[in-house]
Design a protein around this motif. Structure first.
Motif, PDB file in Angstrom:
ATOM      1  N   CYS A  38       0.802  -1.226   0.000  1.00  0.00           N
ATOM      2  CA  CYS A  38       0.000   0.000   0.000  1.00  0.00           C
ATOM      3  C   CYS A  38       0.835   1.276   0.000  1.00  0.00           C
ATOM      4  O   CYS A  38       0.321   2.356  -0.290  1.00  0.00           O
ATOM      5  N   TYR A  69       5.682  -8.737  -0.482  1.00  0.00           N
ATOM      6  CA  TYR A  69       6.147  -9.481  -1.665  1.00  0.00           C
ATOM      7  C   TYR A  69       7.635  -9.241  -1.828  1.00  0.00           C
ATOM      8  O   TYR A  69       8.063  -8.409  -2.607  1.00  0.00           O
ATOM      9  N   ASN A  80       7.758  -1.919  -6.932  1.00  0.00           N
ATOM     10  CA  ASN A  80       7.108  -1.258  -5.795  1.00  0.00           C
ATOM     11  C   ASN A  80       8.080  -0.987  -4.646  1.00  0.00           C
ATOM     12  O   ASN A  80       8.018   0.058  -4.007  1.00  0.00           O
ATOM     13  N   LEU A 373      -0.907 -14.251   2.742  1.00  0.00           N
ATOM     14  CA  LEU A 373      -1.932 -13.676   1.850  1.00  0.00           C
ATOM     15  C   LEU A 373      -1.717 -14.142   0.418  1.00  0.00           C
ATOM     16  O   LEU A 373      -1.996 -13.413  -0.518  1.00  0.00           O
ATOM     17  N   GLY A 375      -0.124 -14.104  -2.396  1.00  0.00           N
ATOM     18  CA  GLY A 375       0.979 -13.394  -3.028  1.00  0.00           C
ATOM     19  C   GLY A 375       1.262 -13.890  -4.431  1.00  0.00           C
ATOM     20  O   GLY A 375       0.524 -14.716  -4.974  1.00  0.00           O
TER      21      GLY A 375
ATOM     22  N   PRO B  27      -8.021 -10.529  -5.401  1.00  0.00           N
ATOM     23  CA  PRO B  27      -7.028 -11.464  -4.852  1.00  0.00           C
ATOM     24  C   PRO B  27      -5.631 -10.820  -4.763  1.00  0.00           C
ATOM     25  O   PRO B  27      -5.274  -9.970  -5.576  1.00  0.00           O
ATOM     26  N   ALA B  28      -4.873 -11.289  -3.770  1.00  0.00           N
ATOM     27  CA  ALA B  28      -3.635 -10.610  -3.388  1.00  0.00           C
ATOM     28  C   ALA B  28      -2.579 -10.569  -4.481  1.00  0.00           C
ATOM     29  O   ALA B  28      -1.742  -9.671  -4.490  1.00  0.00           O
ATOM     30  N   GLN B  29      -2.610 -11.520  -5.431  1.00  0.00           N
ATOM     31  CA  GLN B  29      -1.531 -11.477  -6.438  1.00  0.00           C
ATOM     32  C   GLN B  29      -1.621 -10.243  -7.331  1.00  0.00           C
ATOM     33  O   GLN B  29      -0.680  -9.908  -8.008  1.00  0.00           O
ATOM     34  N   LEU B  31      -2.230  -7.181  -6.135  1.00  0.00           N
ATOM     35  CA  LEU B  31      -2.008  -5.971  -5.335  1.00  0.00           C
ATOM     36  C   LEU B  31      -0.718  -5.255  -5.698  1.00  0.00           C
ATOM     37  O   LEU B  31      -0.434  -4.177  -5.190  1.00  0.00           O
ATOM     38  N   THR B  32       0.074  -5.838  -6.597  1.00  0.00           N
ATOM     39  CA  THR B  32       1.279  -5.129  -7.035  1.00  0.00           C
ATOM     40  C   THR B  32       0.904  -3.979  -7.972  1.00  0.00           C
ATOM     41  O   THR B  32       1.730  -3.124  -8.252  1.00  0.00           O
ATOM     42  N   LEU B  33      -0.323  -3.976  -8.469  1.00  0.00           N
ATOM     43  CA  LEU B  33      -0.761  -2.887  -9.355  1.00  0.00           C
ATOM     44  C   LEU B  33      -1.023  -1.633  -8.528  1.00  0.00           C
ATOM     45  O   LEU B  33      -1.626  -1.693  -7.463  1.00  0.00           O
ATOM     46  N   ILE B  34      -0.558  -0.485  -9.030  1.00  0.00           N
ATOM     47  CA  ILE B  34      -0.742   0.777  -8.312  1.00  0.00           C
ATOM     48  C   ILE B  34      -1.944   1.520  -8.904  1.00  0.00           C
ATOM     49  O   ILE B  34      -1.946   1.874 -10.085  1.00  0.00           O
ATOM     50  N   PRO B  35      -2.980   1.757  -8.070  1.00  0.00           N
ATOM     51  CA  PRO B  35      -4.208   2.363  -8.590  1.00  0.00           C
ATOM     52  C   PRO B  35      -4.001   3.705  -9.297  1.00  0.00           C
ATOM     53  O   PRO B  35      -4.714   4.020 -10.242  1.00  0.00           O
ATOM     54  N   ILE B  37      -1.700   4.685 -11.313  1.00  0.00           N
ATOM     55  CA  ILE B  37      -1.136   4.615 -12.674  1.00  0.00           C
ATOM     56  C   ILE B  37      -2.257   4.170 -13.615  1.00  0.00           C
ATOM     57  O   ILE B  37      -2.828   3.097 -13.432  1.00  0.00           O
ATOM     58  N   GLU B  40      -2.599   0.631 -14.907  1.00  0.00           N
ATOM     59  CA  GLU B  40      -2.738  -0.352 -13.836  1.00  0.00           C
ATOM     60  C   GLU B  40      -4.121  -0.237 -13.181  1.00  0.00           C
ATOM     61  O   GLU B  40      -4.690  -1.224 -12.723  1.00  0.00           O
ATOM     62  N   ARG B  84      -6.808  -2.907   1.958  1.00  0.00           N
ATOM     63  CA  ARG B  84      -6.398  -2.583   0.585  1.00  0.00           C
ATOM     64  C   ARG B  84      -7.419  -1.691  -0.113  1.00  0.00           C
ATOM     65  O   ARG B  84      -8.557  -2.056  -0.326  1.00  0.00           O
ATOM     66  N   HIS B  86      -7.250  -1.074  -3.058  1.00  0.00           N
ATOM     67  CA  HIS B  86      -7.468  -1.718  -4.355  1.00  0.00           C
ATOM     68  C   HIS B  86      -8.895  -2.273  -4.449  1.00  0.00           C
ATOM     69  O   HIS B  86      -9.390  -2.465  -5.551  1.00  0.00           O
TER      70      HIS B  86
END
Ligand code: SF4
Lengths: 432, 182
Positions: A38, A69, A80, A373, A375, B27-29, B31-35, B37, B40, B84, B86
């Motif tokens: 976050c 991660y 990130n 979580l 990942g 789903p958590a995979q 979450l690497t995306l940044i809202p 951008i 993304e 999150r 997200h």
């Protein structure tokens, strides 16, 4: 006028003599915590709204702990962390715990108190729902989203509604087969996953006083699993000793008035509690472990902010010592300090590490959130099929550990270790 | 002019039950995306509600970023779990204008308001049996009502109270600017 610890902290942090539940108040932050999931989004909003050259409101109060991660080949995950690193440099943040350096710690909710950033009576906002963990040290701590966090980053304050308090009085002497996890799973089982929505959960009583700080963290950590805004335990000598060993910063503890009115009150006798699990797919699906002995397991997982502390590994080692696991057993220490402790702590001259290796557990992973979580695909311990897992983590939602077809049973480290030995859900008393 | 300026929301419903958690919503995979951008943000839309069990119809068609459903009907404790952001963001990115649930998890509600991504509306009774996925609905924010256009039934919504102007202005920062707070 008498008040609860939560109300007193919020009154002080908002410059009021007293505050009442339901009141909206501008609350000053003592700490803003963020991480690699976050943090980048928060930084993006902060720069967009306040301007890219703006300074954070107070460098000493922004703590950035990458942990989610970390040990993955995922490119975006690395990008990130790069964003956090660049930001920490631009802003000269003294409390950035960078990946790949000796400063790296691991899971933020254990690293934050271990590094002395949690002090009784203070206000902690974090971009993570389990920020409520820090109430274990008598702080007001709650999870917020990126937009709110960006606002705090720029201004040092946030508009908050003062929560009503639900008090949990935990009486009786705690048997050694009962852990913090059994206590909180029992409570969530009783009140439900929305049983404390918007409220403060305050834990007190003889059984709480007997718990060490890490076990208190396990309880406050899961307050969010009942929907609470914060979980909190009044500080005592154990709290003060823990905090003073980790920081020289001054702080002023706050205590609840004995007669402070609360919205609800629950009384428990912990001496009657039994080891338990939470069945898929909600933390409120309470069941005594011995009633689920027919559930066949594929793996055991010991890790996370709620179940990967040194105390958790010591409990697991006591069960696993001199025994062999029947199923894949994944161990992930929450922080570097815990990983170190696995080497230095011994039971009858054997280090915890040796005990786990001899029991046939998988090689210990480096500290991070790992499969708690799910990942990225290559995360250690992540589920990919229809695995049945017993786990010391805090959430057993569909998808939580990676695969939507996996079934997660939440349990204490004692129950997880006992179950790893038999391959079925097992009451740890069978091995004690 | 923000996307929340209009007080009438018309579209198709997608119906869920109680305790829809953030691991189901996003789903958590992912979450690497940044809202923040833009590409993304769009991608997050494509993964909205992708954690639902297989017996649910897909919320967003394969290869698309937006859903054909723009109103979600749900039961108790919508958005429980993670903080999150997200979660409301992916729903907003998928084109969702409002969620109508019996109750919300605190952080999801707060994030929906702060981002201005969608209206988190509360129904006065459980509406999960009163709507079917794919039925046409209309929400009137001003009068606080939702209509099932297929059955003609009208249901009351709870008042949004103090947060209504925040969402209408497009979120916390837009509101704070309008109000000259920052
Ligand atoms: S260990 Fe699990 S619950 Fe704790 S912060 Fe990491 S992902 Fe969240």
């Amino acid at each position: 006028m008498s008040a609860t610890i939560t109300e007193k902290i919020l009154a002080r942090a908002s410059g009021n003599k007293s505050v009442k539940p339901g009141e909206n108040i501008w609350t000053n932050a003592d700490i803003l915590l963020t991480h690699d999931v976050c943090g980048p989004g928060t930084i993006e909003i902060f720069k967009d709204k306040f301007g890219s050259n703006t300074r954070v409101w107070n460098e000493d109060k922004v703590v950035i702990i990458p942990d989610h991660y970390i040990f993955t080949a995922d490119k975006k995950a690395h990008r990130n962390v790069d964003i956090l690193r660049t930001f920490a440099k631009e802003q000269s943040l003294p409390h950035y715990y960078d990946v790949g350096t000796p400063a790296y710690k691991g899971v933020c909710h254990l690293a934050l108190p271990q590094e002395g950033h949690v002090r009784p009576g203070e206000v902690i906002f974090g971009t993570d729902s389990h920020t409520c963990t820090h109430g274990a040290l008598g702080a007001f701590a709650t999870g917020i989203g990126n937009t709110d966090a960006a606002f705090v980053m720029g201004t040092g304050k946030l508009l908050l509604k003062v929560p009503e308090t639900i008090r949990f009085q935990l009486n009786g002497s705690k048997p050694d087969y009962i852990t913090g996890k059994d206590i909180i799973l029992r409570i969530i089982g009783d009140i439900g996953v929305d049983g404390a929505t918007y409220c403060a959960m305050e834990f007190q009583g003889e059984a709480i006083a007997s718990l060490d700080i890490e076990e208190r963290m396990t309880i406050c950590n899961m307050a969010i699993e009942a929907g609470a805004k914060n979980g909190i335990i009044e500080p005592d000598q154990k709290t003060l000793d823990y905090v003073k060993a980790r920081t020289n910063k001054p702080f002023t503890p706050v205590y609840s008035d004995k007669n402070a009115p609360v919205a609800k009150h629950y009384d428990y006798d912990v001496s009657t509690f039994v080891p338990c699990v939470a069945e898929p797919h909600l933390p409120s699906n309470y069941a005594p472990a011995k009633d689920r002995s027919k559930v066949k397991l594929d793996r055991a997982y010991i890790g996370s902010c709620t179940g990967g502390k040194l105390a958790d590994f010591i409990m697991a080692a006591k069960i696993l010592k001199g025994r062999k696991v029947k199923i894949d057993t994944f161990l992930v220490p929450a922080t570097a300090e815990v990983a170190e402790g696995l080497l230095t702590n011994t039971i009858e001259n054997k280090s915890l590490l040796e005990i786990f290796a001899e029991a046939g557990c998988k090689d210990i992973a480096p500290p991070s959130c790992a499969a708690c979580l799910g990942g990225p695909e290559d995360t250690f311990g992540r589920t990919h099929g229809n695995e049945v897992v017993i786990s010391t983590t805090n959430r057993n939602f569909i998808n939580r550990m990676g695969s939507k077809h996996a079934s997660i049973y939440l349990a204490s480290p004692l129950t997880a270790a006992a179950s790893a030995i038999t391959g079925y859900i097992t009451d740890p008393r069978d091995f004690m | 002019m923000t996307k929340n300026d209009n007080d009438i929301i018309t579209g198709k419903a997608y119906v869920l039950g109680d305790n829809i958690d953030t691991d189901i919503i996003i789903p958590a995979q992912y979450l690497t995306l940044i809202p923040g951008i833009p590409e993304e943000y769009k991608k997050l839309g494509s993964y909205a509600l992708s954690g639902l069990p297989d017996n649910f119809p897909r919320f967003v068609e394969e290869g698309r970023n937006e859903s054909e459903f723009n109103v979600i009907i749900a039961g108790k404790n919508f958005g429980c779990g993670s903080s999150r952001e997200h979660a409301p963001v992916c729903l907003g990115a998928a084109g969702v204008r409002a969620v109508v649930a019996e109750s919300y998890a605190r952080i999801f509600f707060r994030n929906a308001v702060a981002t201005g991504e969608l209206y988190p509306l509360e129904s006065t009774q459980c509406l999960c049996e009163q709507f079917k996925t794919g039925e046409n609905v209309q929400i009137n924010i001003q009068s606080g009502q939702i209509t099932n256009l297929s059955s003609g039934q009208i249901f009351d919504l709870k008042s949004l109270g103090a947060v209504a102007p925040v969402i209408k202005s497009g979120g916390l920062f837009a509101y704070a600017k309008n109000e000259k707070m920052i």
